[in-house]
Design a protein around this motif. Structure first.
Motif, PDB file in Angstrom:
ATOM      1  N   ASP A 129       0.826  -1.208   0.000  1.00  0.00           N
ATOM      2  CA  ASP A 129       0.000   0.000   0.000  1.00  0.00           C
ATOM      3  C   ASP A 129       0.864   1.264   0.000  1.00  0.00           C
ATOM      4  OD1 ASP A 129      -1.960   1.873   0.206  1.00  0.00           O
ATOM      5  OD2 ASP A 129      -2.596   1.338   2.238  1.00  0.00           O
ATOM      6  N   PRO A 130       0.880   2.031  -1.106  1.00  0.00           N
ATOM      7  CA  PRO A 130       1.680   3.260  -1.144  1.00  0.00           C
ATOM      8  C   PRO A 130       0.997   4.444  -0.478  1.00  0.00           C
ATOM      9  CG  PRO A 130       0.613   2.932  -3.252  1.00  0.00           C
ATOM     10  CD  PRO A 130       0.228   1.753  -2.399  1.00  0.00           C
ATOM     11  N   THR A 131      -0.239   4.255   0.003  1.00  0.00           N
ATOM     12  CA  THR A 131      -0.953   5.345   0.668  1.00  0.00           C
ATOM     13  C   THR A 131      -0.915   5.206   2.189  1.00  0.00           C
ATOM     14  OG1 THR A 131      -3.082   4.171   0.600  1.00  0.00           O
ATOM     15  CG2 THR A 131      -2.509   5.533  -1.300  1.00  0.00           C
ATOM     16  N   TYR A 132      -0.145   4.257   2.685  1.00  0.00           N
ATOM     17  CA  TYR A 132      -0.084   4.008   4.131  1.00  0.00           C
ATOM     18  C   TYR A 132       0.429   5.241   4.870  1.00  0.00           C
ATOM     19  CZ  TYR A 132       1.598   2.087   8.575  1.00  0.00           C
ATOM     20  OH  TYR A 132       1.845   1.861   9.904  1.00  0.00           O
ATOM     21  N   CYS A 133      -0.178   5.518   6.017  1.00  0.00           N
ATOM     22  CA  CYS A 133       0.221   6.636   6.867  1.00  0.00           C
ATOM     23  C   CYS A 133       0.618   6.074   8.228  1.00  0.00           C
ATOM     24  CB  CYS A 133      -0.933   7.631   7.009  1.00  0.00           C
ATOM     25  SG  CYS A 133      -0.533   9.105   7.966  1.00  0.00           S
TER      26      CYS A 133
END
Length: 323
Positions: free
Chosen positions: A68-72
């Motif tokens: 997941d490249p949107t992980y925060c």
């Protein structure tokens, strides 16, 4: 040696990423049973660890295997922001491309349901007025305020705003309209810049598109990458942990009554939301001294330097909502 063996057994993907063994990582991910989003004791996914270490090939392998490249993370920083902090343009382009690809895929997948919900909902018009205030003298005068105006008709939606965003510790003002026009075979999203008299459109077609071509279309420009690498990394969010709602009152002391306003012919109750904090953090470790000097002149909001290239700014906000 014992600790390394234990780490390899407990977190095999993290171990391979740490040593940048991307070929072994590729083989490991081809086997079943691996959770590519597993978090280590420090709260890092394998992808976040690869990006923070600047391991480009390991990052590429993980992204190909749907990491997941949107992980925060728990500190509020995204994978893309961590990539920018390394100062590696190739790494930033890679993460940005896969992030935009994931967003586009999810956006297109949700269009049919969104159109169905819009058609089922009643048409309406609503105004949402909000403003930031502070107990610090004179600070409230420089804090922003806005009135959101929202129209809904059939499968179409329009939102008008004058506050465009927050960048480099500066509030961006303007007159914009965001329009969503739904149709039988898809939708069109339009952004209208009333000051420049320019309309930006993005068609959302429901016809299937193969993933490789969509991924290739998400390739970011060099200008976009360079702009990110020469600007501070800013994280802004609203802290609503202590939020409270109460009815607004009007009149003088002793004869006060609950406040109401008429919106489009309807009597609306007015509520205030208090104890809302706007939290802003900034990182500059990837910037050159010249870039830091250039960006420092753009800082206009009150801030508190906390060292290590990080700036924090908190502002309390009061919001007014008519319902």
């Amino acid at each position: 040696m014992l600790l390394a063996t234990m780490a390899q057994e407990a977190f095999p993907l993290h171990f391979l990423v740490w040593n940048n063994q991307y070929l072994e990582l590729e083989s490991e991910l081809q086997e079943t049973g691996h959770d590519v989003e597993r978090i280590d004791p420090r709260g890092r996914t394998p992808l976040e660890l690869a990006v923070c270490l600047g391991h480009l090939e390991s990052t590429r392998v993980l992204l190909r295997h749907a990491a997941d490249p949107t992980y925060c993370n728990a500190q509020g920083w995204t994978i893309l922001q961590e990539a920018v902090s390394t100062g590696d343009p190739e790494l930033v382009q890679l993460v940005l491309q896969y992030r935009d690809f994931k967003r586009a895929t999810e956006r297109l997948a949700g269009i049919p349901e969104l159109l169905s919900k819009l058609r089922q909902a009643r048409d309406f018009y609503v105004e949402m007025k909000w403003e930031f205030t502070s107990w610090v003298p004179l600070v409230s005068k420089v804090c922003p305020s806005d009135v959101y105006r929202v129209w809904k008709s059939g499968s179409c939606l329009r939102v008008d705003t004058t506050l465009l965003g927050f960048e480099h510790m500066t509030w961006l003002k303007g007159r914009r309209s965001y329009i969503f026009k739904g149709g039988d075979d898809g939708a069109v999203v339009m952004e209208v810049d009333h000051e420049k008299q320019v309309v930006y459109t993005e068609p959302l077609v429901l016809s299937p598109r193969d993933a490789p071509s969509l991924l290739a279309a998400m390739q970011p420009s060099q200008e976009n990458t360079a702009q990110r690498l020469t600007s501070p990394i800013v994280s802004t969010h609203l802290n609503t942990r202590n939020i409270a709602f109460e009815r607004n009152k009007s009149g003088i002391w002793g004869w006060r009554s609950e406040k109401s306003e008429v919106v489009s012919g309807y009597e609306a109750k007015v509520y205030s939301a208090t104890n809302v904090e706007l939290v802003t953090r900034s990182r500059t470790e990837h910037l050159s001294d010249q870039d830091k000097s250039r960006c420092k002149g753009k800082t206009q909001c009150p801030s508190l330097s906390t060292g290590d290239g990080e700036i924090k700014s908190n502002q309390c906000g009061n919001y007014c909502l008519c319902v």
